[in-house]
Design a protein around this motif. Sequence first.
Motif: not given
Lengths: 180, 372, 328
Positions: A59-60, B84-89, B305-306, B318-320
Motif C-alpha cells: 500500500c505504501g 506514477h509508474v512506481l505507484a501503479v507498479e 495506494y501511496y 501520489i495516491r491512487i
Amino acid sequence: MIKDSVKKALQELFPVPEPVVEEAPPTDAAEGEEAGAKKKAKKEEPRINGVLERDYNACGYHLDVQLDPGELLAAVLILDKADFFIESITGVDWIKEDQLEVVYDFSRFDFDLCRVVIRTRTPRPDPKVPTITKIYTGASWHERETHDFFGIKFEGHPHLVPLLLPEDADFHPLLKDFKP
Amino acid sequence: MSAPIDIQPGETFTLNVGPQHPATHGVLRVKLEMDGEYIVHAETVLGYIHRMHELMGENRTYPQVLPNLSRLDYLGALGYTHGHVLAVERACGIEVPERAEYIRAITVELNRVASHLFWFGAFVMDLGGFTPLMYAIQDREYILDMLERVTGSRLTYCYYRFGGLYNDIDDEFIPAAKAFIPRMRESLKKYDALVTGNIILQKRLKDIGPLSKDICKRYGATGPVARGSGIDYDVRKNEPYSVYPEFDFDIPVYHECDSFARYKVRMDEMEQSLRIIEQGLEKLPDGPIMPKKKPKLIKPPVGDYYQAVETARGNFGIRIVSDGGKNAYRFKLRSPTYSNMHLFDEACEGMLIMDALALMGSLDLVIPEIDR
Amino acid sequence: MSLTVLNAIIAVVIAIGFAALNAAYLVWAERRGAGRIQRRPGPNVNGPFGLLQPLADGCKLMTKQLVIPGGADKALFMVAPVLAMAPAIMSFVTIPFSNVVVAKSMDVGVLMIFAFASLGGMSILFAGWGSRNKYGVMASVRAVSQAISYEVPMLITVITIVMMTGSMNLHDLAVAQSGGFWHWNVIPSLSSPLMPVSFLIFFICSLAETNRAPFDLGEAESELVAGFHTEYGSMGFGLFFMGEYANIVIGASLITILFLGGWGCPFGLFPSVFWFLLKIYILIATFIWIRWTFPRTTIYGLLNLSWKILIPISLFNLLLTAGLLKVF
C-alpha cells in the motif's frame, strides 16, 4: 519503533468495542501479503473505525486510521507530539455510500519510517470536518484545496476561500456528479 | 534585519508581486502588505495555471495519464513520471527488470542535475547576477541532448512504462554520460569560484530567510528546503525505492537554516547525483527493459495506494484509490513545492522585500507544479 | 559676441553628439561584452559585428507610441527622462579631453559636474513618483537614498584631490598630473599615502552614482520589475537608457581626470586626446565587466557600505592628507 508506540496511542482513541480493535490489526497484518483479494471482500461492509496496520510494500503506508470527525483533532495531536509532518490532505467522493472521505497523510523526517493515513467520513449533503490548521499550520492550503474540489467545510479554518479555483467558483470538480 | 516596531493602520500599502513578475518565474501572485520595504503580511494567490490534473487522472486510463505527470514540473519531469509508474507498479504488483530500474535511476538523476542547474542560474539571476544562468544552461544542454536521445523529448518526458521503459539506452548514451560527469565536476568547481565564494552573494544569503525545523514540520516542507534546515530527510534514503539502496551516496544537510544553506544543499546534491550516475553506469546490468509477464490492461485491484519519490524539489507523493477499473477512482498528487511555497507566507513576514524574494528563489518554485 | 554664441552652440552640439554617439555605441559594447562574458555572440546580425544594432534600436524606440499611464502626473512623467539625459550632456561641456579639446574650461568645473550629477537623482525621483506605480515609487526612494549616500564619500574624495592640487578647474587638475604615470594622483605620494584607497572609493561611488550593477537597486528587475522606469516605453525609456550610458562616460572621464592623469601618456610622451579616450574606455570596459560578473547588493548593504565604511575612510583620508600637506 515509533510505529508501535503511535499505534498504541491511537488505539486509545477507540475504547468502545474492545475486542474488535484488538482483533483487527493482527489479522490484517498477517494477511498483508495477499492484501488485495482480502480487502476486496472487506469493502463489502462499511469499515469499522479503528487502527489498521497495513503492509507497506503493498500500500505504501503503515498505519491506516479511520475515525469520526470528532476524534480527528485528538488523533492529529498524537501525531504532532510524535513529530510527524503533514504530507497532504485530500478527499475521496464515495458517492454510492453518500459519504465524503477526507484523507490525511502524515510521515516522519527521521529514519524510523512510519506513514500514517487518517481517514474520516462525513455525510455528502453537508460535509463538515474540523480544521487541523491550529495544530499544523501547513494544513491550511491543503484544506482550502480540498474545499475547492469537494466542497468540504473545514470548521474553524481561518481563510476558507478558493485557492486553486477562481475566487468566485461555486462548483466542486472532483465530486463524482460534477458536470463541467 | 528586524521588522519595524509600530505599524499604524493605514500606513501600509499593498504590493502585488505577480501574476507576472520577473521573480516569481511563472504566474504566481503574492499579495504583500508592505510598510516601506518591509513586508507586514503576505498572502499567496495560486491557481493561475491550474489544469486539474487530478480530474484528468480520473477520466483517463493509467497509461493515458502518464504524459500528464511530466507537465507538472517541466524542469524535473522524470522524477514525477517515476512516481506514477512506481505507484501503479506497487498497486498491480508488476515486477520491474533490474536494467530498467538502473536506467530509471540514471535518467532521473541526470534530470535532477539539469533541474538544479536551471535553478542555480535562475536563483543567481534573482539576485542580480546574469552570467551564471548562461553557463548553467550550457551545461544543462548536454543533459537535455543526452535525454533527448533516449527519451525522444527534451523537457516533458514520457519515458517510463509500467514495468519498464519505452526504449533502451543506446551505445552513444553511455559514453556521452561518462564524458559528461568529469565535465560537470569541472563546471561545479567553476561555479564555486564564480558564485559561491562571492562576498555579495554570501552577504545576501547568509542569515537571511531562516526556516526552522519546526516550520518545516508544520508545513511539511521537504527536499532541499528541509535539508537546508538541518532535517536529514530524503525519500531516497528514508524510504528507499527503486534501486537506490544499491548506490553509495550522501544526503547533504546544512544546519544553518538560511538561504545559503539551501543553496549549498542543491550545489552538493548535484555532486551526489553525479556519483549515483557514475555508479549506475558502472553497475548497469544487461537484460530486458520490460518484464516478461505484464498485464495487458492496467487494472489495479481495489484499494488505496501511496507512493512517495524524491524529485528535484522534494517529496512527491501520489495516491491512487482504485475501484478495480481502468481509470483511477481518485488520483491525488502531492507536489513538494505546494508545501514548500506555503511556508513563504509565514516566513517572509517582517523581511525586506529583496530578502523575501531571495528566500522565494531559494525555495525553487515551479509554478505548474504548485497549481497542478 | 556672435562668435562666442556660435562657439557655445558648436560646443553644445558636439557635446550632444558625443554623448549620444557614446550612449548608442556603449549599449552595443555592453551587449557584445555581455555576450562575450556569457559565451554567446550578442547582437551580430545588423551590419558587421552588429554595429548597426544601435540604429535599429533607436528606430524602434522612436517609432513606438509613448504611453502615459492613467493617473500619472503628466508633467513629471514627461520631464523625468529629459532630466536624466540633459545634465549628462551639460556635464560634457566642461570636461577637457585634452589640452585644447574642451568646450568651456571653468574654474569651478568640478562643482558644476557634481551639481548636474545630483540632478540625475531628481529625474529618478520624478520618474518613480510621476508614473504612479508602486514599484516605481519604491525604486525612486531607493535610488535617491543611494544617490545621497554615495555623493558624500565621492565629494570628500574630490575635496582631498582639490586640496592637493589647489584648483577646482578640471583642466588644471589634469595638468598637475602630467609627465608620466608616477605623477598621477592614484599613485601614493608622501603627502597622500592613501590615494589608491581613495581611487577605489571614488570608483565604487561612481558605480553607485550611475546606478550600475552591483548597485542597480533603482531598477532591480527581479524585485521591482524595472524600478523607476517600469512605466516608460518608447523614447522615454530610450532617454533613461542613454542617460545611464552618458553618465557612465562622465564617471569614467572624471576618474580619468582626477586620478589617472587625464590626457597624459603614462610614459610622459605625446599627451593627446587619444590617451584620454583609451583610459575612459578601459574604465568603461571594467564597468561592463563588473556588471556581468557580480550579483546585486541589498539596499541596506549598500547604505551600510557607504555610511559605515566609505565615508569614515574618506574622512580619515581627508584629515590625513590635510595634515601631511601641512608637514611636507
